[in-house]
Design a protein around this motif. Structure first.
Motif, PDB file in Angstrom:
ATOM      1  N   GLN A  31       0.825  -1.203   0.000  1.00 25.24           N
ATOM      2  CA  GLN A  31       0.000   0.000   0.000  1.00 25.24           C
ATOM      3  C   GLN A  31       0.861   1.256   0.000  1.00 25.24           C
ATOM      4  N   ALA A  32       1.967   1.229   0.736  1.00 29.71           N
ATOM      5  CA  ALA A  32       2.869   2.384   0.766  1.00 29.71           C
ATOM      6  C   ALA A  32       3.467   2.638  -0.614  1.00 29.71           C
ATOM      7  N   THR A  33       3.798   1.581  -1.317  1.00 25.51           N
ATOM      8  CA  THR A  33       4.326   1.724  -2.681  1.00 25.51           C
ATOM      9  C   THR A  33       3.257   2.321  -3.598  1.00 25.51           C
ATOM     10  N   ALA A  34       2.036   1.815  -3.497  1.00 27.16           N
ATOM     11  CA  ALA A  34       0.940   2.338  -4.319  1.00 27.16           C
ATOM     12  C   ALA A  34       0.684   3.806  -3.974  1.00 27.16           C
ATOM     13  N   TYR A  35       0.748   4.139  -2.695  1.00 25.15           N
ATOM     14  CA  TYR A  35       0.548   5.526  -2.274  1.00 25.15           C
ATOM     15  C   TYR A  35       1.611   6.440  -2.875  1.00 25.15           C
ATOM     16  N   ARG A  36       2.866   6.011  -2.852  1.00 28.04           N
ATOM     17  CA  ARG A  36       3.939   6.843  -3.424  1.00 28.04           C
ATOM     18  C   ARG A  36       3.692   7.127  -4.908  1.00 28.04           C
ATOM     19  N   HIS A  37       3.112   6.170  -5.605  1.00 22.65           N
ATOM     20  CA  HIS A  37       2.842   6.356  -7.035  1.00 22.65           C
ATOM     21  C   HIS A  37       1.618   7.241  -7.290  1.00 22.65           C
ATOM     22  N   HIS A  38       0.668   7.232  -6.359  1.00 18.56           N
ATOM     23  CA  HIS A  38      -0.609   7.923  -6.600  1.00 18.56           C
ATOM     24  C   HIS A  38      -1.020   8.784  -5.408  1.00 18.56           C
ATOM     25  N   HIS A  39      -0.054   9.402  -4.754  1.00 20.12           N
ATOM     26  CA  HIS A  39      -0.328  10.128  -3.511  1.00 20.12           C
ATOM     27  C   HIS A  39      -1.306  11.290  -3.682  1.00 20.12           C
ATOM     28  N   GLN A  40      -1.273  11.981  -4.806  1.00 22.42           N
ATOM     29  CA  GLN A  40      -2.186  13.123  -4.968  1.00 22.42           C
ATOM     30  C   GLN A  40      -3.646  12.675  -4.984  1.00 22.42           C
ATOM     31  N   ALA A  41      -3.937  11.614  -5.711  1.00 26.41           N
ATOM     32  CA  ALA A  41      -5.319  11.122  -5.777  1.00 26.41           C
ATOM     33  C   ALA A  41      -5.766  10.573  -4.427  1.00 26.41           C
ATOM     34  N   VAL A  42      -4.880   9.851  -3.755  1.00 24.29           N
ATOM     35  CA  VAL A  42      -5.227   9.297  -2.441  1.00 24.29           C
ATOM     36  C   VAL A  42      -5.483  10.420  -1.444  1.00 24.29           C
ATOM     37  N   ASP A  43      -4.586  11.395  -1.389  1.00 21.14           N
ATOM     38  CA  ASP A  43      -4.751  12.504  -0.456  1.00 21.14           C
ATOM     39  C   ASP A  43      -6.006  13.314  -0.750  1.00 21.14           C
ATOM     40  N   LEU A  44      -6.313  13.506  -2.015  1.00 23.88           N
ATOM     41  CA  LEU A  44      -7.528  14.238  -2.388  1.00 23.88           C
ATOM     42  C   LEU A  44      -8.771  13.506  -1.897  1.00 23.88           C
TER      43      LEU A  44
END
Length: 113
Positions: A31-44
Motif C-alpha cells: 500500500q505504501a508503494t501504491a501511495y507513493r505512485h498515486h499520492h495526490q489522488a489518495v490525499d484528495l
C-alpha cells in the motif's frame, strides 16, 4: 482489483478508493508503494472523505426511517450526532480512536450506577 472493476478505472482511481480510509501509519509495504505512485489522488480522496464527516448532521445523510423495519427511538439520532461531534473533536485534540470514543461515550451517556 482493477480487473474486478472493469477496464474503466485507472490504477490511480483504484488506489485512491482502496486507501482512502486506511491510515497512513497502517499502510502495508504494498500500500505504501501504491501511495507513493498515486499520492495526490489518495490525499484528495482522503480529504474529501474527512470533509464529508462534517456534513453528517444534514438530514438527508441520516437513514430514512420509513425504510427501516423497526422504529427508531426519538433519542437515537440526537445521540448519534452528539457522539460524532464529541468523538471527532476529541480525536482532533490528539486522542487515539479508542480514547475519543470512550470520552465521547462518557460525555454523552449518563453514568451507569
Amino acid at each position: 482489483m482493477t480487473e474486478a472493476l472493469g477496464a474503466g478505472p485507472t490504477a490511480e482511481a483504484v488506489t485512491a478508493v482502496a486507501l482512502h480510509d486506511v491510515p497512513h501509519t497502517a499502510f502495508t509495504d504494498q500500500q505504501a508503494t501504491a501511495y507513493r505512485h498515486h499520492h495526490q489522488a489518495v490525499d484528495l480522496l482522503k480529504a474529501a472523505d474527512a470533509l464529508d464527516r462534517y456534513r453528517l448532521p444534514i438530514q438527508r445523510w441520516w437513514p430514512d426511517p420509513a425504510r427501516l423495519r423497526r422504529p427508531v427511538p426519538g433519542w437515537a439520532p440526537p445521540l448519534a450526532h452528539d457522539l460524532v461531534v464529541h468523538s471527532e473533536q476529541t480525536r482532533l485534540d490528539g486522542a487515539t480512536d479508542h480514547q475519543a470514543l470512550r470520552q465521547a461515550l462518557d460525555a454523552v451517556l449518563p453514568a451507569q450506577k
